[in-house]
Design a protein around this motif. Sequence first.
Motif, PDB file in Angstrom:
ATOM      1  N   LEU A   1      29.598  47.606-160.442  1.00  0.00           N
ATOM      2  CA  LEU A   1      30.310  48.789-160.084  1.00  0.00           C
ATOM      3  C   LEU A   1      31.704  49.024-160.115  1.00  0.00           C
ATOM      4  O   LEU A   1      32.106  49.857-160.655  1.00  0.00           O
ATOM      5  N   ARG A   2      32.318  47.815-159.827  1.00  0.00           N
ATOM      6  CA  ARG A   2      33.915  48.053-159.932  1.00  0.00           C
ATOM      7  C   ARG A   2      34.416  48.118-161.372  1.00  0.00           C
ATOM      8  O   ARG A   2      35.229  48.850-161.889  1.00  0.00           O
ATOM      9  N   ALA A   3      33.650  47.292-162.241  1.00  0.00           N
ATOM     10  CA  ALA A   3      33.769  47.502-163.600  1.00  0.00           C
ATOM     11  C   ALA A   3      33.555  48.568-164.258  1.00  0.00           C
ATOM     12  O   ALA A   3      34.336  49.198-165.077  1.00  0.00           O
ATOM     13  N   VAL A   4      32.351  49.381-163.971  1.00  0.00           N
ATOM     14  CA  VAL A   4      32.222  50.850-164.638  1.00  0.00           C
ATOM     15  C   VAL A   4      33.060  51.822-163.902  1.00  0.00           C
ATOM     16  O   VAL A   4      33.622  52.569-164.821  1.00  0.00           O
ATOM     17  N   SER A   5      33.766  51.672-162.776  1.00  0.00           N
ATOM     18  CA  SER A   5      34.891  52.568-162.303  1.00  0.00           C
ATOM     19  C   SER A   5      36.234  52.395-163.007  1.00  0.00           C
ATOM     20  O   SER A   5      36.819  53.187-163.411  1.00  0.00           O
ATOM     21  N   GLU A   6      36.509  51.045-163.281  1.00  0.00           N
ATOM     22  CA  GLU A   6      37.573  50.965-163.964  1.00  0.00           C
ATOM     23  C   GLU A   6      37.690  51.346-165.325  1.00  0.00           C
ATOM     24  O   GLU A   6      38.597  51.757-165.754  1.00  0.00           O
ATOM     25  N   LYS A   7      36.416  51.161-165.927  1.00  0.00           N
ATOM     26  CA  LYS A   7      36.244  51.608-167.546  1.00  0.00           C
ATOM     27  C   LYS A   7      36.399  53.263-167.532  1.00  0.00           C
ATOM     28  O   LYS A   7      37.357  53.483-168.379  1.00  0.00           O
ATOM     29  N   TYR A   8      35.916  54.128-166.720  1.00  0.00           N
ATOM     30  CA  TYR A   8      36.017  55.108-166.609  1.00  0.00           C
ATOM     31  C   TYR A   8      37.133  56.189-165.782  1.00  0.00           C
ATOM     32  O   TYR A   8      37.296  57.223-165.769  1.00  0.00           O
ATOM     33  N   LYS A   9      37.999  55.253-165.140  1.00  0.00           N
ATOM     34  CA  LYS A   9      39.026  55.491-164.364  1.00  0.00           C
ATOM     35  C   LYS A   9      38.700  56.390-163.420  1.00  0.00           C
ATOM     36  O   LYS A   9      39.508  57.402-163.249  1.00  0.00           O
ATOM     37  N   THR A  10      37.890  55.896-162.468  1.00  0.00           N
ATOM     38  CA  THR A  10      37.595  57.019-161.455  1.00  0.00           C
ATOM     39  C   THR A  10      37.656  56.349-160.150  1.00  0.00           C
ATOM     40  O   THR A  10      38.015  55.229-160.171  1.00  0.00           O
ATOM     41  N   ARG A  11      37.498  57.196-159.112  1.00  0.00           N
ATOM     42  CA  ARG A  11      37.754  56.548-157.690  1.00  0.00           C
ATOM     43  C   ARG A  11      36.365  55.984-157.177  1.00  0.00           C
ATOM     44  O   ARG A  11      36.450  55.313-156.048  1.00  0.00           O
ATOM     45  N   GLY A  12      35.392  55.990-157.831  1.00  0.00           N
ATOM     46  CA  GLY A  12      34.281  55.376-157.229  1.00  0.00           C
ATOM     47  C   GLY A  12      33.044  55.515-158.280  1.00  0.00           C
ATOM     48  O   GLY A  12      33.090  56.231-159.391  1.00  0.00           O
ATOM     49  N   VAL A  13      31.837  55.169-157.757  1.00  0.00           N
ATOM     50  CA  VAL A  13      30.452  55.281-158.834  1.00  0.00           C
ATOM     51  C   VAL A  13      29.604  55.594-157.817  1.00  0.00           C
ATOM     52  O   VAL A  13      29.378  55.105-156.668  1.00  0.00           O
ATOM     53  N   LEU A  14      28.934  56.732-158.173  1.00  0.00           N
ATOM     54  CA  LEU A  14      27.489  57.124-157.257  1.00  0.00           C
ATOM     55  C   LEU A  14      26.358  56.724-157.952  1.00  0.00           C
ATOM     56  O   LEU A  14      26.074  57.155-159.382  1.00  0.00           O
ATOM     57  N   VAL A  15      25.596  55.875-157.767  1.00  0.00           N
ATOM     58  CA  VAL A  15      24.448  55.397-158.026  1.00  0.00           C
ATOM     59  C   VAL A  15      23.191  56.433-157.485  1.00  0.00           C
ATOM     60  O   VAL A  15      23.179  56.445-156.100  1.00  0.00           O
ATOM     61  N   LEU A  16      22.228  57.044-158.297  1.00  0.00           N
ATOM     62  CA  LEU A  16      21.310  57.985-157.739  1.00  0.00           C
ATOM     63  C   LEU A  16      19.838  57.296-158.403  1.00  0.00           C
ATOM     64  O   LEU A  16      19.576  57.713-159.554  1.00  0.00           O
ATOM     65  N   ILE A  17      19.113  56.587-157.552  1.00  0.00           N
ATOM     66  CA  ILE A  17      18.068  56.129-157.629  1.00  0.00           C
ATOM     67  C   ILE A  17      16.865  57.081-157.196  1.00  0.00           C
ATOM     68  O   ILE A  17      16.673  57.309-156.308  1.00  0.00           O
ATOM     69  N   ALA A  18      16.218  57.689-158.247  1.00  0.00           N
ATOM     70  CA  ALA A  18      15.001  58.918-157.982  1.00  0.00           C
ATOM     71  C   ALA A  18      13.753  58.369-158.298  1.00  0.00           C
ATOM     72  O   ALA A  18      13.529  57.805-159.442  1.00  0.00           O
ATOM     73  N   GLN A  19      12.814  58.641-157.428  1.00  0.00           N
ATOM     74  CA  GLN A  19      11.251  58.227-157.781  1.00  0.00           C
ATOM     75  C   GLN A  19      10.651  59.436-157.622  1.00  0.00           C
ATOM     76  O   GLN A  19      10.393  60.063-156.432  1.00  0.00           O
ATOM     77  N   PHE A  20      10.096  60.371-158.724  1.00  0.00           N
ATOM     78  CA  PHE A  20       9.047  61.567-158.654  1.00  0.00           C
ATOM     79  C   PHE A  20       7.896  60.899-158.530  1.00  0.00           C
ATOM     80  O   PHE A  20       7.294  59.963-158.921  1.00  0.00           O
ATOM     81  N   SER A  21       6.984  61.801-158.011  1.00  0.00           N
ATOM     82  CA  SER A  21       5.516  61.899-157.840  1.00  0.00           C
ATOM     83  C   SER A  21       5.048  63.254-157.651  1.00  0.00           C
ATOM     84  O   SER A  21       5.909  64.326-157.485  1.00  0.00           O
ATOM     85  N   GLU A  22       3.761  63.202-157.843  1.00  0.00           N
ATOM     86  CA  GLU A  22       2.975  64.585-157.784  1.00  0.00           C
ATOM     87  C   GLU A  22       1.961  64.700-156.663  1.00  0.00           C
ATOM     88  O   GLU A  22       1.244  63.639-156.379  1.00  0.00           O
ATOM     89  N   ILE A  23       1.999  65.562-155.600  1.00  0.00           N
ATOM     90  CA  ILE A  23       1.283  65.826-154.643  1.00  0.00           C
ATOM     91  C   ILE A  23       0.267  66.565-155.264  1.00  0.00           C
ATOM     92  O   ILE A  23       0.478  68.025-155.140  1.00  0.00           O
ATOM     93  N   GLN A  24      -0.858  66.465-155.525  1.00  0.00           N
ATOM     94  CA  GLN A  24      -1.891  67.120-156.303  1.00  0.00           C
ATOM     95  C   GLN A  24      -2.814  67.999-155.495  1.00  0.00           C
ATOM     96  O   GLN A  24      -2.706  69.180-156.091  1.00  0.00           O
ATOM     97  N   GLU A  25      -2.972  67.839-154.056  1.00  0.00           N
ATOM     98  CA  GLU A  25      -3.625  68.647-153.451  1.00  0.00           C
ATOM     99  C   GLU A  25      -3.034  70.026-153.092  1.00  0.00           C
ATOM    100  O   GLU A  25      -3.397  70.972-152.859  1.00  0.00           O
ATOM    101  N   ARG A  26      -1.545  69.823-153.201  1.00  0.00           N
ATOM    102  CA  ARG A  26      -0.669  70.811-152.953  1.00  0.00           C
ATOM    103  C   ARG A  26      -0.029  71.440-154.223  1.00  0.00           C
ATOM    104  O   ARG A  26       0.636  72.425-154.334  1.00  0.00           O
ATOM    105  N   GLU A  27      -0.177  70.732-155.230  1.00  0.00           N
ATOM    106  CA  GLU A  27       0.199  71.101-156.744  1.00  0.00           C
ATOM    107  C   GLU A  27       1.535  71.214-156.769  1.00  0.00           C
ATOM    108  O   GLU A  27       2.348  72.471-157.197  1.00  0.00           O
ATOM    109  N   VAL A  28       2.463  70.493-156.071  1.00  0.00           N
ATOM    110  CA  VAL A  28       4.009  70.363-156.122  1.00  0.00           C
ATOM    111  C   VAL A  28       4.487  68.875-156.622  1.00  0.00           C
ATOM    112  O   VAL A  28       3.713  67.950-156.374  1.00  0.00           O
ATOM    113  N   GLN A  29       5.823  69.034-156.851  1.00  0.00           N
ATOM    114  CA  GLN A  29       6.232  67.752-157.288  1.00  0.00           C
ATOM    115  C   GLN A  29       7.201  67.310-156.141  1.00  0.00           C
ATOM    116  O   GLN A  29       7.837  68.133-155.192  1.00  0.00           O
TER     117      GLN A  29
END
Length: 403
Positions: A234-262
């Motif tokens: 994470l430090r290496a990524v931040s240094e490469k892009y000259k940022t103050r930090g890194v935001l990791v966003l881990i997303a897991q999508f699923s479908e609730i079929q009985e309600r037809e929603v994501q």
Amino acid sequence: MESSLRKTYKINTFVWVTISTHHTKILNWIYILMFRLSQIVNLFGFCCITLVFQTLYSTSVKADVFTIRNVEVNKKAASELTAKAKALASGQRTALSLLLKRITMLYDHDKLPKVNDELVTELVRDFSVSDEKFGGGRYLGKVNVRFRPKAVRGLLEKMSIPFAETASRPLVVLPILAEGDTQLLWDEPNPWFDMWGEYARSDGLLPLVTPHRELSDISLISAEQASSGDLAGLRAVSEKYKTRGVLVLIAQFSEIQEREVQRVEIKMINFGKNNLLDEKLFAYESQTEMSLTEFQKQVVLAQIQQLEEDWKQANLLSGGINNTMTALVPAERLSDWLEIKKRLSRVATVKHVEIRRMSVRETEIRIRFQGATDQLRVALEQNGLGLSAYAGRNVWTVERLDQ
């Protein structure tokens, strides 16, 4: 017998003196005298430059918060010149509305003044246009508008609407898509990464940057390392892009079929100051029959909005609340002081700096600033300056973080 000893002494950056002598004590005395004279000369120049700084400080350029760029305009009229005039007026109104919403909290947006041409005339400093196209009585282009910071602040203070104008240093975003036991970061397709790349903005109070997906990115960190909070990667990524930090966003999508929603569950890992990790969990559900692509877009926009609101809330200023502090600035070289002076001039919440005392090793300044001390510390950090208590003395220290 006279010695043929010759020694060369550096008086300052521009002057070197070569002296022949037969007496070491006399030679040392001459050197000390010349060194003291050089200190006086350097200090005189130092005083002149800092005096100019103090005189011009109020007109120095702050962060580019009060500029709105690339507002697209498209108007049609009886003539192309009339269409252009209408388009530019419309573009400036749109830009003003975007600016007021940029620096105020979402819950205060319904209190903002109605934008009209009179208000635009009062608050706009200047504007420029690009990508102009004419034809068939139609005008298309992009408008960049710069606003008068003092006038904008005055308007919001008069209406008792708090605002934030401290711009964060950028954050680099690593969007990871979790599918079962597999985690996708650099792999394609990764629609979660693509969506962040499309909607993350590099302007405003909280600039967000997505990686370029280069081979060097892949070698710095993997999806598994990022999701486990690997500090070195994470430090290496931040240094490469000259940022103050890194935001990791881990997303897991699923479908609730009985309600037809994501549904999506997001784990956010924030790597930032002092190499510390902060973790948060989020969950969103879509409207009925919303497509997965549209749902991902809405989630990204909601996350960006929440990040911006959190930043504004932490740096919110109320009109008329000003504080002062005395601080020491360690700077033995003139170039160090000039760099610190330049960075101070970019801090939006710093309203005035008074030079109280100077020596060849440090300068004592008096800072008048808006907001609380912790908010000033955050604002200074975004410009590469640190604020800390001076050990054993009732003053603060302002110094560069990159030294």
